[in-house]
Design a protein around this motif. Structure first.
Motif, PDB file in Angstrom:
ATOM      1  N   ARG A  33       0.836  -1.205   0.000  1.00  0.00           N
ATOM      2  CA  ARG A  33       0.000   0.000   0.000  1.00  0.00           C
ATOM      3  C   ARG A  33       0.870   1.254   0.000  1.00  0.00           C
ATOM      4  O   ARG A  33       0.651   2.188  -0.781  1.00  0.00           O
ATOM      5  CB  ARG A  33      -0.917   0.012   1.224  1.00  0.00           C
ATOM      6  N   ASP A  34       1.891   1.258   0.862  1.00  0.00           N
ATOM      7  CA  ASP A  34       2.786   2.412   0.922  1.00  0.00           C
ATOM      8  C   ASP A  34       3.537   2.609  -0.385  1.00  0.00           C
ATOM      9  O   ASP A  34       3.700   3.732  -0.861  1.00  0.00           O
ATOM     10  CB  ASP A  34       3.772   2.266   2.078  1.00  0.00           C
ATOM     11  N   HIS A  62       1.130   3.913  -3.069  1.00  0.00           N
ATOM     12  CA  HIS A  62       0.800   5.309  -2.780  1.00  0.00           C
ATOM     13  C   HIS A  62       1.956   6.227  -3.180  1.00  0.00           C
ATOM     14  O   HIS A  62       1.758   7.271  -3.800  1.00  0.00           O
ATOM     15  CB  HIS A  62       0.456   5.478  -1.301  1.00  0.00           C
ATOM     16  N   SER A  63       3.164   5.820  -2.860  1.00  0.00           N
ATOM     17  CA  SER A  63       4.347   6.598  -3.215  1.00  0.00           C
ATOM     18  C   SER A  63       4.465   6.748  -4.731  1.00  0.00           C
ATOM     19  O   SER A  63       4.731   7.842  -5.242  1.00  0.00           O
ATOM     20  CB  SER A  63       5.603   5.929  -2.650  1.00  0.00           C
ATOM     21  N   GLU A  99       2.083   6.610  -6.938  1.00  0.00           N
ATOM     22  CA  GLU A  99       1.021   7.493  -7.420  1.00  0.00           C
ATOM     23  C   GLU A  99       1.326   8.960  -7.103  1.00  0.00           C
ATOM     24  O   GLU A  99       1.047   9.842  -7.917  1.00  0.00           O
ATOM     25  CB  GLU A  99      -0.316   7.061  -6.840  1.00  0.00           C
ATOM     26  N   LEU A 100       1.904   9.219  -5.935  1.00  0.00           N
ATOM     27  CA  LEU A 100       2.280  10.589  -5.584  1.00  0.00           C
ATOM     28  C   LEU A 100       3.327  11.152  -6.538  1.00  0.00           C
ATOM     29  O   LEU A 100       3.363  12.355  -6.799  1.00  0.00           O
ATOM     30  CB  LEU A 100       2.811  10.655  -4.153  1.00  0.00           C
TER      31      LEU A 100
END
Length: 60
Positions: free
Chosen positions: A12-13, A16-17, A19-20
């Motif tokens: 998940r992390d 998310h990274s 995508e950021l």
């Protein structure tokens, strides 16, 4: 923390990274990642799939 939770949080992390940073996490990767979280494949299996799909090269 159990292994399944650890794997889920790490993925998940990472997603998310990505995508950021403007990356896109594909549905195919999400399916493979879920199999890794569920324990159906191990880390090497996940890396092998990524390598096959995206022509990446892993040193693991």
């Amino acid at each position: 923390m159990d292994e399944r939770t650890r794997r889920a949080l790490a993925l998940r992390d990472g997603m998310h990274s990505a995508e950021l940073e403007g990356g896109r996490v594909t549905d195919a990767f999400r399916r493979d990642a879920q199999e890794y979280v569920d324990g159906s494949i191990d880390l090497q299996g996940l890396l092998d799939r990524l390598n096959q799909r995206y022509a990446m090269h892993s040193s693991l």
